[in-house]
Design a protein around this motif. Structure first.
Motif, PDB file in Angstrom:
ATOM      1  N   ALA A  64      64.571 -59.804 -19.457  1.00 23.65           N
ATOM      2  CA  ALA A  64      64.842 -58.502 -20.065  1.00 23.65           C
ATOM      3  C   ALA A  64      66.268 -58.062 -19.776  1.00 23.65           C
ATOM      4  O   ALA A  64      66.980 -57.547 -20.654  1.00 23.65           O
ATOM      5  N   ALA A  65      66.725 -58.281 -18.533  1.00 29.48           N
ATOM      6  CA  ALA A  65      68.091 -57.908 -18.162  1.00 29.48           C
ATOM      7  C   ALA A  65      69.109 -58.730 -18.949  1.00 29.48           C
ATOM      8  O   ALA A  65      70.145 -58.208 -19.394  1.00 29.48           O
ATOM      9  N   GLU A  66      68.806 -60.016 -19.133  1.00 31.09           N
ATOM     10  CA  GLU A  66      69.716 -60.878 -19.895  1.00 31.09           C
ATOM     11  C   GLU A  66      69.758 -60.443 -21.357  1.00 31.09           C
ATOM     12  O   GLU A  66      70.834 -60.456 -21.992  1.00 31.09           O
ATOM     13  N   LYS A  67      68.608 -60.040 -21.889  1.00 33.01           N
ATOM     14  CA  LYS A  67      68.565 -59.576 -23.273  1.00 33.01           C
ATOM     15  C   LYS A  67      69.396 -58.307 -23.453  1.00 33.01           C
ATOM     16  O   LYS A  67      70.141 -58.168 -24.430  1.00 33.01           O
ATOM     17  N   ILE A  68      69.264 -57.387 -22.491  1.00 35.44           N
ATOM     18  CA  ILE A  68      70.058 -56.151 -22.549  1.00 35.44           C
ATOM     19  C   ILE A  68      71.542 -56.462 -22.454  1.00 35.44           C
ATOM     20  O   ILE A  68      72.372 -55.882 -23.166  1.00 35.44           O
ATOM     21  N   LYS A  69      71.873 -57.403 -21.570  1.00 40.90           N
ATOM     22  CA  LYS A  69      73.277 -57.803 -21.412  1.00 40.90           C
ATOM     23  C   LYS A  69      73.831 -58.358 -22.719  1.00 40.90           C
ATOM     24  O   LYS A  69      74.940 -58.004 -23.149  1.00 40.90           O
ATOM     25  N   GLN A  70      73.049 -59.222 -23.369  1.00 37.00           N
ATOM     26  CA  GLN A  70      73.490 -59.808 -24.637  1.00 37.00           C
ATOM     27  C   GLN A  70      73.631 -58.735 -25.720  1.00 37.00           C
ATOM     28  O   GLN A  70      74.581 -58.759 -26.506  1.00 37.00           O
ATOM     29  N   GLN A  71      72.682 -57.786 -25.739  1.00 36.38           N
ATOM     30  CA  GLN A  71      72.767 -56.703 -26.720  1.00 36.38           C
ATOM     31  C   GLN A  71      74.003 -55.850 -26.483  1.00 36.38           C
ATOM     32  O   GLN A  71      74.693 -55.459 -27.441  1.00 36.38           O
ATOM     33  N   ASN A  72      74.307 -55.571 -25.223  1.00 35.76           N
ATOM     34  CA  ASN A  72      75.498 -54.783 -24.905  1.00 35.76           C
ATOM     35  C   ASN A  72      76.774 -55.521 -25.291  1.00 35.76           C
ATOM     36  O   ASN A  72      77.745 -54.912 -25.759  1.00 35.76           O
ATOM     37  N   ILE A  75      62.213 -72.517 -16.662  1.00 31.85           N
ATOM     38  CA  ILE A  75      62.880 -71.868 -15.540  1.00 31.85           C
ATOM     39  C   ILE A  75      62.067 -70.643 -15.118  1.00 31.85           C
ATOM     40  O   ILE A  75      61.678 -69.817 -15.941  1.00 31.85           O
ATOM     41  N   LYS A  76      61.809 -70.526 -13.820  1.00 36.21           N
ATOM     42  CA  LYS A  76      61.125 -69.355 -13.276  1.00 36.21           C
ATOM     43  C   LYS A  76      62.022 -68.718 -12.215  1.00 36.21           C
ATOM     44  O   LYS A  76      62.502 -69.388 -11.304  1.00 36.21           O
ATOM     45  N   TRP A  77      62.248 -67.413 -12.359  1.00 38.31           N
ATOM     46  CA  TRP A  77      63.016 -66.663 -11.373  1.00 38.31           C
ATOM     47  C   TRP A  77      62.062 -66.071 -10.336  1.00 38.31           C
ATOM     48  O   TRP A  77      61.034 -65.503 -10.684  1.00 38.31           O
ATOM     49  N   VAL A  78      62.405 -66.220  -9.065  1.00 40.44           N
ATOM     50  CA  VAL A  78      61.599 -65.617  -8.006  1.00 40.44           C
ATOM     51  C   VAL A  78      62.504 -64.834  -7.066  1.00 40.44           C
ATOM     52  O   VAL A  78      63.639 -65.237  -6.789  1.00 40.44           O
ATOM     53  N   GLN A  79      61.971 -63.717  -6.623  1.00 41.40           N
ATOM     54  CA  GLN A  79      62.645 -62.943  -5.580  1.00 41.40           C
ATOM     55  C   GLN A  79      62.017 -63.332  -4.245  1.00 41.40           C
ATOM     56  O   GLN A  79      60.813 -63.196  -4.053  1.00 41.40           O
ATOM     57  N   ASN A  80      62.841 -63.811  -3.330  1.00 35.40           N
ATOM     58  CA  ASN A  80      62.359 -64.249  -2.023  1.00 35.40           C
ATOM     59  C   ASN A  80      62.602 -63.149  -0.992  1.00 35.40           C
ATOM     60  O   ASN A  80      63.751 -62.716  -0.798  1.00 35.40           O
ATOM     61  N   ALA A 114      59.900 -69.520  13.076  1.00 34.94           N
ATOM     62  CA  ALA A 114      58.998 -69.462  11.919  1.00 34.94           C
ATOM     63  C   ALA A 114      59.522 -68.451  10.908  1.00 34.94           C
ATOM     64  O   ALA A 114      60.323 -67.570  11.231  1.00 34.94           O
ATOM     65  N   LEU A 115      59.044 -68.607   9.676  1.00 29.40           N
ATOM     66  CA  LEU A 115      59.401 -67.699   8.591  1.00 29.40           C
ATOM     67  C   LEU A 115      58.130 -67.236   7.891  1.00 29.40           C
ATOM     68  O   LEU A 115      57.204 -68.016   7.702  1.00 29.40           O
ATOM     69  N   SER A 116      58.097 -65.972   7.532  1.00 29.07           N
ATOM     70  CA  SER A 116      57.014 -65.429   6.715  1.00 29.07           C
ATOM     71  C   SER A 116      57.642 -64.756   5.513  1.00 29.07           C
ATOM     72  O   SER A 116      58.700 -64.115   5.646  1.00 29.07           O
ATOM     73  N   GLY A 117      57.009 -64.914   4.363  1.00 23.64           N
ATOM     74  CA  GLY A 117      57.653 -64.353   3.180  1.00 23.64           C
ATOM     75  C   GLY A 117      56.702 -63.973   2.071  1.00 23.64           C
ATOM     76  O   GLY A 117      55.524 -64.344   2.069  1.00 23.64           O
ATOM     77  N   VAL A 118      57.255 -63.205   1.163  1.00 23.81           N
ATOM     78  CA  VAL A 118      56.565 -62.840  -0.072  1.00 23.81           C
ATOM     79  C   VAL A 118      57.510 -63.172  -1.218  1.00 23.81           C
ATOM     80  O   VAL A 118      58.657 -62.712  -1.226  1.00 23.81           O
ATOM     81  N   ASN A 119      57.056 -63.987  -2.145  1.00 27.17           N
ATOM     82  CA  ASN A 119      57.849 -64.343  -3.321  1.00 27.17           C
ATOM     83  C   ASN A 119      57.262 -63.664  -4.549  1.00 27.17           C
ATOM     84  O   ASN A 119      56.052 -63.705  -4.776  1.00 27.17           O
ATOM     85  N   ILE A 120      58.131 -63.057  -5.335  1.00 28.16           N
ATOM     86  CA  ILE A 120      57.709 -62.312  -6.518  1.00 28.16           C
ATOM     87  C   ILE A 120      58.299 -62.969  -7.758  1.00 28.16           C
ATOM     88  O   ILE A 120      59.498 -63.262  -7.800  1.00 28.16           O
ATOM     89  N   ASP A 121      57.458 -63.219  -8.737  1.00 31.19           N
ATOM     90  CA  ASP A 121      57.921 -63.775 -10.005  1.00 31.19           C
ATOM     91  C   ASP A 121      58.631 -62.670 -10.790  1.00 31.19           C
ATOM     92  O   ASP A 121      58.005 -61.710 -11.232  1.00 31.19           O
ATOM     93  N   ILE A 122      59.954 -62.799 -10.933  1.00 30.68           N
ATOM     94  CA  ILE A 122      60.740 -61.776 -11.636  1.00 30.68           C
ATOM     95  C   ILE A 122      61.336 -62.346 -12.925  1.00 30.68           C
ATOM     96  O   ILE A 122      62.346 -61.839 -13.429  1.00 30.68           O
ATOM     97  N   THR A 123      60.691 -63.378 -13.462  1.00 34.01           N
ATOM     98  CA  THR A 123      61.212 -64.033 -14.662  1.00 34.01           C
ATOM     99  C   THR A 123      61.351 -63.050 -15.819  1.00 34.01           C
ATOM    100  O   THR A 123      62.401 -62.995 -16.475  1.00 34.01           O
ATOM    101  N   GLU A 124      60.301 -62.272 -16.090  1.00 29.09           N
ATOM    102  CA  GLU A 124      60.350 -61.328 -17.207  1.00 29.09           C
ATOM    103  C   GLU A 124      61.440 -60.288 -16.993  1.00 29.09           C
ATOM    104  O   GLU A 124      62.134 -59.889 -17.927  1.00 29.09           O
ATOM    105  N   LYS A 125      61.595 -59.829 -15.760  1.00 29.18           N
ATOM    106  CA  LYS A 125      62.642 -58.853 -15.439  1.00 29.18           C
ATOM    107  C   LYS A 125      64.024 -59.448 -15.701  1.00 29.18           C
ATOM    108  O   LYS A 125      64.896 -58.786 -16.286  1.00 29.18           O
ATOM    109  N   LYS A 126      64.226 -60.689 -15.290  1.00 30.04           N
ATOM    110  CA  LYS A 126      65.512 -61.346 -15.508  1.00 30.04           C
ATOM    111  C   LYS A 126      65.776 -61.565 -16.995  1.00 30.04           C
ATOM    112  O   LYS A 126      66.903 -61.361 -17.472  1.00 30.04           O
TER     113      LYS A 126
END
Length: 325
Positions: free
Chosen positions: A254-262, A222-227, A240-252
């Motif tokens: 990390a957030a999930e890990k913090i959530k689980q720890q909390n 699974i790869k998370w991307v911000q569109n 037409a559409l123009s865009g920038v997609n950012i791979d935010i997998t590590e950020k997601k």
């Protein structure tokens, strides 16, 4: 008289377009060079005609290769069509020209020489190199930032991707024959609805949108991307559409890990029967944790910011403060 006028027009056009007309013999020796050579190459025609070969004004570091490639074409009596090559001018600066040339043959089809033109394309070449360098730097920056850019023409379904966007999607850069629905087929089934919703939002507001979604990569991960998408309109039609997609997998992750720890910490705290509190060195309450607020001996809404001296008697309060310090 008409011939003279025609030649004058030709010379004016050649001068205006920075085009040098030339002829060489079968050995590549100049037999004619137009006067514009003085302006473009820095040479008077007399300094070239009968004295220099075409390869003599090519930069020395690649002169042998250029000479060999040209004479290979001479051997085949072939044509030169928009051959981009450098010329070393008389003042030792390098310019770029587009060379077009045709063989001159005698009645027995023997090669006599070549006749052609060199058009100065230095400005175009410099602009192309600057654009190329800019694209290299952009792709490098996108690779560092783990992002990619794209454009999609909604009328033709034609799409263009940056080099790193291919890599983000598990492809080789500029890999051919990619289906137009390749990206949409990667989208997690539970996130596909976001496409229609966000496109409808852009149609309504005419404003950019930003949203997160999951991709299921070819290997199953699974790869998370911000569109980040910007709409373009022709009149009222979204074209037409123009865009920038950012791979935010590590950020997601990390957030999930913090959530689980909390969540684990909350479970531990809730299982403890005792009150846990945080105070400063003077005994002022900053935070507290208690599974059952009804068991507090002090009003919950006033505990934070109060002091242990407000809660306990003086001796007990001083004992607390001495232990803290």
């Amino acid at each position: 008289e008409e011939l003279i006028k025609s030649e004058d027009r030709f010379r004016q056009v050649a001068a205006q377009s920075q085009t040098v007309i030339w002829e060489v013999d079968a050995q590549g020796l100049y037999t004619y060079v137009s006067p514009i050579a003085k302006l473009v190459w820095g040479y008077e025609p007399e300094e070239l005609t009968g004295l220099k070969h075409f390869y003599d004004i090519h930069p020395a570091d690649s002169r042998d290769e250029f000479k060999q490639a040209a004479f290979d074409i001479f051997k085949e009596k072939g044509s030169f069509n928009e051959l981009i090559n450098p010329i070393l001018t008389k003042n030792n600066t390098i310019i770029w020209v587009s060379t077009n040339g045709e063989p001159i043959l005698d009645k027995n089809n023997n090669l006599i020489g070549y006749r052609g033109a060199d058009n100065d394309v230095t400005a175009k070449k410099v602009a192309e190199e600057a654009l190329k360098q800019s694209e290299i730097e952009l792709n490098h920056a996108q690779e560092i930032a783990n992002m990619g850019s794209w454009n999609l023409d909604l009328e033709t379904n034609q799409q263009t991707w940056s080099e790193n966007y291919y890599r983000m999607l598990g492809l080789e850069p500029f890999q051919p024959d990619i289906p137009h629905d390749y990206f949409s087929n990667l989208v997690h089934p539970d996130d596909k609805h976001l496409f229609d919703e966000k496109q409808a939002e852009m149609q309504s507001t005419r404003q950019p949108v930003s949203f997160d979604m999951r991709l299921i990569m070819p290997g199953g991960q699974i790869k998370w991307v911000q569109n980040n998408v910007v709409p373009r309109f022709i009149g009222d039609k979204l074209s037409a559409l123009s865009g920038v997609n950012i791979d935010i997998t590590e950020k997601k992750l990390a957030a999930e890990k913090i959530k689980q720890q909390n969540e684990r910490l909350s479970a531990i705290v809730n299982a403890m029967p005792d009150l846990i509190f945080v105070s400063d060195r003077n005994g002022q309450y900053l935070e507290y944790f208690k599974s059952n607020s009804a068991e507090l001996i002090y009003p919950e809404n006033t505990l934070i910011g109060s002091n242990v001296k407000d809660v306990f008697d003086e001796n007990t309060a001083n004992l607390h403060i001495s232990k803290i310090n």
